[in-house]
Scaffold this motif. Sequence first.
Motif, short mmCIF file in Angstrom:
data_model
loop_
_atom_site.label_atom_id
_atom_site.label_comp_id
_atom_site.label_asym_id
_atom_site.label_seq_id
_atom_site.Cartn_x
_atom_site.Cartn_y
_atom_site.Cartn_z
N UNK A 113 -8.29 13.04 -1.83
CA UNK A 113 -6.73 12.99 -1.85
C UNK A 113 -5.99 12.36 -3.14
N UNK A 114 -5.94 12.40 -4.06
CA UNK A 114 -5.50 12.34 -5.00
C UNK A 114 -4.48 11.77 -5.31
N UNK A 115 -3.49 10.69 -5.88
CA UNK A 115 -2.06 9.70 -5.42
C UNK A 115 -1.62 9.34 -6.54
N UNK A 116 -0.06 9.34 -6.59
CA UNK A 116 -0.12 8.76 -8.43
C UNK A 116 0.53 7.32 -7.25
N UNK A 117 0.32 6.01 -8.07
CA UNK A 117 -0.01 4.74 -7.54
C UNK A 117 1.87 4.40 -7.52
N UNK A 118 2.63 5.17 -8.30
CA UNK A 118 4.26 4.71 -8.05
C UNK A 118 4.91 5.04 -6.83
N UNK A 152 -9.69 12.54 -11.96
CA UNK A 152 -9.86 12.48 -11.05
C UNK A 152 -10.21 12.71 -9.81
N UNK A 153 -9.94 14.52 -10.50
CA UNK A 153 -10.71 15.39 -9.57
C UNK A 153 -12.28 15.23 -9.00
N UNK A 154 -12.99 15.25 -8.08
CA UNK A 154 -13.79 15.46 -7.60
C UNK A 154 -14.19 17.05 -6.87
N UNK A 155 -15.25 16.86 -6.45
CA UNK A 155 -15.97 18.25 -5.61
C UNK A 155 -14.63 18.92 -4.17
N UNK A 156 -14.49 17.30 -3.80
CA UNK A 156 -14.02 17.51 -2.20
C UNK A 156 -12.81 17.13 -2.78
N UNK A 157 -11.65 17.15 -3.83
CA UNK A 157 -10.42 17.14 -3.75
C UNK A 157 -9.80 18.41 -3.57
N UNK A 158 -9.00 18.10 -2.66
CA UNK A 158 -7.45 18.75 -1.39
C UNK A 158 -6.74 18.65 -1.92
N UNK A 159 -5.39 17.14 -2.52
CA UNK A 159 -4.35 17.48 -2.37
C UNK A 159 -4.20 16.54 -3.05
N UNK A 160 -3.27 17.02 -4.73
CA UNK A 160 -2.21 16.13 -5.41
C UNK A 160 -1.13 15.44 -4.58
N UNK A 161 -0.92 14.36 -4.22
CA UNK A 161 0.35 13.73 -3.75
C UNK A 161 0.70 12.65 -4.59
N UNK A 162 2.32 12.98 -4.78
CA UNK A 162 3.13 12.03 -6.07
C UNK A 162 4.34 12.53 -5.48
#
Length: 405
Positions: A113-118, A152-162
């Motif tokens: 999961x890639x997420x916004x720091x803020x 930040x994207x990887x082969x196993x990235x499933x979600x962007x959350x922000x």
Amino acid sequence: MKKTTGMDRKVTQKWRPATQVVRGGTWRSEEGETSEAMFLTSGYSYDDAQTVADRFAGEAQGMTYSRLQNPTVAMLEERIALIEGAEAARAQASGMAAMTAALLCQLSVGDHCVAARAAFGSCRWLVDNLLPRFGIETTVIDSADNAAWEAAIRPNTRVFFFETPANPTLDIVDLQFVCDLARAHGITTVVDNAFATPVLQRPMEFGADVVAYSATKMMDGQGRVLAGAICASKQWIDEVLMPFQRNTGPTLSAFNAWVVLKGLETLDLRAHQQSRNAVAMGRFIEERVEKAGGRMLHPGLESHPRHALAKQQMDATGPIFAFDVGTRERAFALLDALELIDISNNIGDAKTLMCHPASTTHANMGEEARAEMGVTDGLIRINVGLEDIADLTEDMDRALAAAGI
């Protein structure tokens, strides 16, 4: 309006937003009540065994148990889905129940999961602590850096959350860019839209897959109850969210649903007037804060680095902004001098509220994490309400002076 008109999308989707927040989702019983009925029941009875068997098998419509369906909650879900422009919505017990369910229902061990720091402190806790405990990898990025999302994207990235605007630093995410990028890589976007609500910003119009809410905030708008909601396609709700919700039970009570339904009736009016008040308040204090060496974080003002993007994505920039007065001592002096405005960590209320995020909403994050996302000891967050702006600015004038600003 006929008894079932509010549930007929062929009719309600033609209505304009101000009408949808008042009438959408309304279903009337045989009594013909004008205010939505409150169904305070945990279970339901049936005339025959085959009826209940068909309902549990999904072969017939109707209520089975209030952990899954309730007429009052169903009205709220339809109204929120309608104003969001979503096929479906499911109500949750709180905003954090909505954020947790939106992530855990679709992420498994080995996913990324890639997420916004803020982000709101509890949302960052999900990303930094809860997801990794279940073997879910997470990466936190500067959400305002478009290149950082792609990197930040990887082969196993499933979600962007922000979140956008983000709590409490008012970071603005480029919705179109991030949603397009996610879709190109088969990634699901989960957007926390609580600061804006659907009347000010509709992320699905930019390609978002899932939009989650703390309905406690602007949707209720009077600080009365906790509630949350998740909006998405009907297929995603039925196939991805519902197995999680059915078996974990983050259920919204009928009473809380009824309260939020009443709040939604005035959401369009409140959100736009509070946005105007927030811009007026921001302009009133901006020069003084900056002269004192502080900084303004208000997407409705030209000084915000993403002001143009905020205006492009939003009908108005909302009631909430933040400003930094330099030190904790100065921030506390300002808050202690308030006479009209409340010190409170809530937002979205019709009353003006202010808080010190570093010692409240983001206190448990740790100093390093707060510094990373810009939650300094001098940062103050304000939710500008519906009071007369002259009274609010008089109170702020006294408080600024007391803090030496």
